[in-house]
Each structure stands twice: as C-alpha cells, then as structure tokens.
Design a protein around this motif. Sequence first.
Motif, PDB file in Angstrom:
ATOM      1  N   THR A 335      14.616   6.142 -33.512  1.00  0.00           N
ATOM      2  CA  THR A 335      15.820   5.693 -32.667  1.00  0.00           C
ATOM      3  C   THR A 335      16.520   6.925 -31.903  1.00  0.00           C
ATOM      4  O   THR A 335      16.545   6.874 -30.686  1.00  0.00           O
ATOM      5  CB  THR A 335      16.784   4.981 -33.291  1.00  0.00           C
ATOM      6  N   PRO A 336      16.743   8.043 -33.002  1.00  0.00           N
ATOM      7  CA  PRO A 336      17.497   9.142 -32.352  1.00  0.00           C
ATOM      8  C   PRO A 336      16.396  10.175 -31.615  1.00  0.00           C
ATOM      9  O   PRO A 336      16.897  11.030 -30.979  1.00  0.00           O
ATOM     10  CB  PRO A 336      18.111   9.835 -33.525  1.00  0.00           C
ATOM     11  N   SER A 337      14.924   9.848 -31.786  1.00  0.00           N
ATOM     12  CA  SER A 337      14.309  10.942 -31.182  1.00  0.00           C
ATOM     13  C   SER A 337      13.687  10.257 -29.881  1.00  0.00           C
ATOM     14  O   SER A 337      14.195  10.356 -28.770  1.00  0.00           O
ATOM     15  CB  SER A 337      12.964  11.208 -32.099  1.00  0.00           C
ATOM     16  N   TYR A 338      12.591   9.360 -30.164  1.00  0.00           N
ATOM     17  CA  TYR A 338      11.836   9.098 -28.649  1.00  0.00           C
ATOM     18  C   TYR A 338      12.831   7.918 -27.718  1.00  0.00           C
ATOM     19  O   TYR A 338      12.881   8.128 -26.498  1.00  0.00           O
ATOM     20  CB  TYR A 338      10.394   8.655 -29.012  1.00  0.00           C
ATOM     21  N   LEU A 339      13.457   7.025 -28.652  1.00  0.00           N
ATOM     22  CA  LEU A 339      14.062   6.234 -27.899  1.00  0.00           C
ATOM     23  C   LEU A 339      15.243   6.651 -27.339  1.00  0.00           C
ATOM     24  O   LEU A 339      15.677   6.114 -26.081  1.00  0.00           O
ATOM     25  CB  LEU A 339      14.503   4.891 -28.708  1.00  0.00           C
ATOM     26  N   TYR A 340      15.879   7.871 -27.735  1.00  0.00           N
ATOM     27  CA  TYR A 340      16.939   8.299 -27.142  1.00  0.00           C
ATOM     28  C   TYR A 340      16.391   9.343 -26.087  1.00  0.00           C
ATOM     29  O   TYR A 340      16.832   9.354 -24.892  1.00  0.00           O
ATOM     30  CB  TYR A 340      17.344   9.093 -28.513  1.00  0.00           C
ATOM     31  N   ALA A 341      15.783  10.396 -26.237  1.00  0.00           N
ATOM     32  CA  ALA A 341      15.479  11.444 -25.410  1.00  0.00           C
ATOM     33  C   ALA A 341      14.636  10.985 -24.191  1.00  0.00           C
ATOM     34  O   ALA A 341      14.915  11.362 -23.086  1.00  0.00           O
ATOM     35  CB  ALA A 341      14.505  12.670 -26.284  1.00  0.00           C
TER      36      ALA A 341
END
Length: 789
Positions: A335-341
């Motif tokens: 969630t905070p890595s790929y989905l965010y960036a």
Amino acid sequence: MTTSPDAADQVFGSSVERREDPSLLTGKAEFTDDKLPDAAHVAILRSQFAHARIESVDTSTAAERDGVIAVFTGEDIEASGIPNSIPTAWMLPGLVTPQYRLMATDKVRHSGDAIAAVVAEDRYVAHDALDDVDVSYERLDAATTPTEAVGAEPPVHEEAEDNVAFDFELGDADAVDEAFAAADHVSTVELEQPRILPTPVEPRAAAASYDPGTDELTVWMTSQNPHLHRMLMSTATLGHPEHKLTVIAPEVGGGFGKKIYHYPDEAITAWCAKRLERDVKWQATRSEDYVTGSHGRDHITEAELAVDDDGTVRAMRVETHAGLGAHLLQFATATPSYLYATILSSEYDIPAIHCRVVGVFTNTAPVDAYRGAGRAEGIYVTERLFDVAARGLGLDPTELRRTNLVAPDEFPFETSVGLVYDSGEYERAMDRALEIVDYDDLRERQAALREEGRYLGIGVANFVESAGLSPSKAAGELGAQAGGWEVGVVRFHPSGKIVVACGTADQGQGHRTTLAQIAADELGVPIADVEVVEGNTDEVPQGMGTYGSRSAPVGGGAVSTSARKVVEKARKIAAHQLEADADDVEFEDGEFRVKGAAQRSMGIADVAMQAYLGHDIPDEMEPGLEATSYYDPENFTFPFGTHVAVVEVEPTTGDVEIQRYVAVDDCGEQINPMIVEGQIHGGIAQGIGAALFEAAQYDGSGNLVTGSMNDYALPRASDLPEYETDSTVTPSPHNPLGVKGVGESATIGATPAVVNAVVDALEPFGVDHLDMPLTNETIWAAVESAGGS
Ligand code: MCN
C-alpha cells in the motif's frame, strides 16, 4: 429511475434495483454473529501496554470462574505445533518480516496484541474472566509516529534496525535532480495524512465449528476474501488442511479494507473450536476492533514540484515516512510503496518523478489498505502540491492542472513511475465539473465576498485510480504473494436457470445484482433467472476477493468470459440440432437463429436441457453447460475524474460549511448507474471524513485515545452536503466489458478537493497548507497565528 429485476430487456447499464436490499432492510440477512447461536464465546485479553515484556501470565483464577470452559495463552498455541505466523503478502527488497504470532508470548508491541483467550458458555462471563488473568509486564518506551519511531529505543522488533521495515524507491532520481536544477520554480509542501480508523457498521467477528470425525473445520467470518483466509489459515497460521477447511463470509456489514486481512483473532477462534471440539464464536466490540483492526494512511511527507514559468511541470520529488504499526498485515508493504508511488503522476504528464518511502514499525495497531489505499495518499500529495505550486506561480489552480493533463490521443500513456494508463479524457471530465459548478462565476463571487469579510473557498482535485491490480505475472515480479486474477463460474441448470459463482466477496457493493446483470445480459435471459453465489469457499472454486475496486473489472471480466464460453458451447449444440454450421448460427436476446432462416431457432434454455440430456449433441462434446474462467486482465483499469468542493469558512470559529460538492467520475461503462452513484456518495462521505473530522490519536504511551465512537469523529449525515454528481464514459480496453472500478474513486478525489477548498478560503490569511483533519481548532489556530480575522 430504477427498473424491476424481472425486466427481460438489456440489463447491463440499467439501474436495476439491488436484490440484496429486501433481506437487509427487513432484518432477515444473516451476519457472522447470527451463526452458531449455541456456541461458546471467546474473549481475548489485549495488552495493557503498547510496549512491554511479558514476565508471566497467570490464568488460574480465570479458569476457575463459573461458566469458563478454558483459558489459553500464547504458550498453548505455540505448544500445539501450528505454523502460528501471520504473513505479509507483498515482499519488497530488504523487507524485514518479524514473526507475527497469534498471541504474544515474550513481548507485546501494541495495545491490541492478544495475550490470552477465555472460552466461556456466555459472552459476558468470557469478558468478565479476562479481568482475572494476571499478567506481569516490564514496561518499555513506546514510539507511535513514523518519524519519531526511526531509531527509537528499544526497537519494536529486534530484527528491524532503527524500526525500519523497508526503504523503498521508485523513479529516476538523477533525472529528477536534473529537472529540478533546470526548472524556473520549485514548490514544496510538508504534509501529514493522519491515521484513519476504518469503521464498517459491523465490527469483525468469527464463528467456528469443528468435526473431529471428519477433521472438517468451518469458519464463518467477516471477510472480504474468504479463499485467501482459507489459504492463509491452512498454510500460515493453523496448518489445517485446506481441503478440510471451509471459510464462509455471510452478509458482511462493510469492510473498507479492514476485512481483507488475516488477523490473529479469527484464527484463535478457529483454533479454540478445534482444541475444544465444540462450536465457538468471537465478536469484537467496537473498541476492540479499533485497537486491533487495521488502520489507514499514517504518512508524513515532504514533496516538491519543479515547474516552469509557463506552468509546465518538469518533475516531482516525494519522500514519505509511512507508519506500519507493530505488525505487517498482508498488504501493509504494497500500500505505501507501489500503490502509492505509482499513482503520483495523477492525470498529468510529469516527465520525471522520484519517490522514497521509509516504512516504519511503531507501537500501534497495524496499518494497511483503507478505501483508496495508497492511491488516496498519493493523489492527495499531488493535488495539494499542484495547488501550492499554482499559488506560488500566480496561476489559477485549474490552469496549472490543465497545462499538464495527459491528452486523449496520448493513450495508452506510460507514466514516469511505471503505470500504463488505459484510456482517459481528463479535460472533458474536468471541464464538465467546472461547468456544473460555474467556476468563473464562483471566483468572482469569492472576490466579492472577501470584500465583505466572508471567506469562500473553491477546491479542485483531479485523480486517477489504479483499479483491479493485475496482471498476476507483473504483480509477482514486484513481490506480490497473491494473484491478480478472479474466478467466474457460469452454470446452467437443465431447466434453464443459471448460477453464477464469483470469487469476489460483497460487503455492501451490490455484487449479487451487478454480476447477475452481466450474466443475464451476456446470456440474453431474464435477470430473475440468474442467482449469484459469492463468499463461500465450498461453493466458489477459488477467488481473490473484493478490494482495490477489482470486482467489476476483474470479477465482472471473469463472469462475462465464462458466459461467452457457455454461449459458444450452446451455439455448437444449437447448430447441431438445427442442422446448420455453427458459424451460420447467430445469437441474440437468448435465441440462436440460423442466418437467413429466422424460423430455425432455439432458445438458450432449451439448449441447456439438450446439453444435460446429452442425447443429441455434437460428437466429441461432453454433456453439460457450464464454464469456469480464471480471468487475469492484462493491466489495471484507470478510472478518473474531477471533484470540486465549495466551502465557506468562518475564521472566528473555524467552522467549515460545504456549500456545494460536484463530482464528475469516469469509470468506463457502468454496469448499474444507481450502484455507481451509491459508491460515489459513500466514497465522498469518507473522503470528507478524512479531510475535516477523522484522525486516530495515540498518546505518548501508545494508548489509542480515540478508541471508541465517542472519541473518534466520523462525519454525520448533517455534516455532509448534497452531492451533485455526473459522469463521463471512457471505456477501458483492458476488460471485455469496458468497465473500470469505482469503489474507491470518490474517496480519493474528495479529500484533496475539500482540503484545497479550505486552504483556498484562507488565502487572505496567508495560509498555504493545513494538515488534516481541518477541525475548528486547526483552522482557528491558523487564522490566529496569521494575525486573526
Ligand atoms: N460498478 C458498476 N459499474 C462500474 C464499476 C462498478 O456498476 N463501471 C459496480 C460494481 O458492480 C459493484 C460496485 O459498483 O457493485 C463497486 O465495484 P468496484 O469498483 O469493482 O469495487 P468492488 O466491488 O471491488 O468493491 C471494493 C471497493 C473498495 S476497495 C472499498 S474499500 C469499498 C468499496 O468498494 N468498501 C465498501 N465500496 C464499499 N461499499 C460498501 N457499501 N461497503 C464497503 O465496505
């Protein structure tokens, strides 16, 4: 306008009434806690402290209480030899994955950690007996925010140096540096996205039944994805054979992401049922669910935008500390890595983006996907940054946006952070929203009202959402431990009635209506002839579940693919019986007709009977009429839209009145426009909640001080405006129906639209950013520090 579910005409695209509602509205629907009414009750002892070593646990007094059947600790679970490890479902390079046991034995890491479970004849006895369990602790310092926790001592987990679970980077840092050096302006914003407490109507619950004779274990639970729960209970926590484990999600009263995850509590309940060989159930209280269930967001971010004088954006740089809580749930890392960036490019052509995310363990409840997951956080950063940059450049915020929009002829459009957007007409949706709200007129009104000491604010937010994570192979290459496919079964009964089984799992979205619409439309049959089954691992072969706005594009894609396979088989049977070549047999409105000889025809229900009789079907063909598809789309779908909020802020009290809220959404073809509209309404409410009201607060010792609905501010109906919604339709080429997901879009758009509006209203006070939630106190303090009203 809604239509009757019996209507035989085309149902895809109509506002068919929700077939779920009669049983929900009359109280007949069955939820998890309605199951096993004679079961014993499990109550779970939570840690008294956010961070402590457990010196001893004495259960003897509790075990003696009248009505108590058994008391178990983490030692009992460990001694039973089960795998006892809640896993994460997304591996990142260098990720630290400490074991997350069902119950703590050595150390507690947040105030929701389970220490003991009491099983009693009665729910109240079980809860009372928790007070009799004597735990002796050695208290440790707790760290609760993602920036404070970096390097805090003692660490949450010994394995995670400085409490860092991962340090993730995406994008070309050198290209970004070069673009920043060459740009005319750099705009910067520091922002916090506080923790949100997902609050579905029904807190989490589980009921479990074990048959020692057959070794069959059945678990009813509040689940968004029963097959994943079955697989994880089998492989990671309980070690119970998957083919002897049934997981059923009965009616589920909302999820918003929280019910995706495999937590200890449901596994503890199932373990107790097995151990005691009797039916047991567990129902979280609201406060227990708040302190143990996943929280959302928890980002602290610095973001910069490099822009030229003419408003061309050259690059973006983002650095975020993301709080993960004390344990990693399944999507906590994705969630905070790929989905965010990957979503930071929003609707814009930004040639270079670099994003760094430091994922940090804290002594708090686990953080994971909440409606909008990662995409909401990313779009918030971009849309705030665009407003800050526009003000710095003296541009209207809509003009800065317009200058950088991806144009319709640029699709498929590859962003500098690796997504390939499928289709979009961004300017059309934005223009529609600005037209509905009468933007130019509003700006004039704003100027006039300011003369009178009244503060109108206009907030615009554009967004793109990546909906329906796929394809499986690409997700696997990035570390996913689950597929991006979905299963759809279409099965004719001999009489012509149809059962559709799908691996998605409804929590209020209306799948039993919309999946039936898809099948009825493909098969040309009345919708009343189609039954939809979801949420039961015995009745649906496999499934990935409902999250990430995937059920329409991926589940719907699976159902339509199977329906088309069924039609093709039926066409061959019809051709055989009509003595024609299959290529000469047309299918329309449920009838097979020989081209040019309309009287030679056969209805699909008659074909179904023939398929099951098997007397007169083509040689080499097996009898029966059903198909199963594991549909794995080639890519996400990318819904988008523009939301506009108009607010008036009263600077002396900090009151915010939302005067208008306009949402123009594009989710491609709409299966059911009424349901789509409902999704938008609910999403806006949650987006406004985050902007103005909601924030989970921990005190310095790690106690959740917003641990009940008395203390946690959810928006009430009276806080919400009338919504003015409209849509554009840009079909997705990525699935057979042209649909895009919609379940999270409005949550993503609403938060930045409202924050942008409030900050816009406060421009005369020199306020160029405020952190959420924008409470009266926050606004009043900002106005006061600017010299007052
Ligand atoms: N739909 C449609 N046409 C489209 C897209 C969707 O008619 N072009 C319909 C679908 O058929 C479905 C509904 O709209 O009935 C939502 O579809 P979709 O966008 O595929 O989302 P999911 O069904 O996968 O639901 C998940 C999404 C998420 S991620 C959260 S969080 C959320 C949400 O849906 N939680 C909800 N909406 C919710 N609504 C309710 N009532 N309760 C929740 O917990």
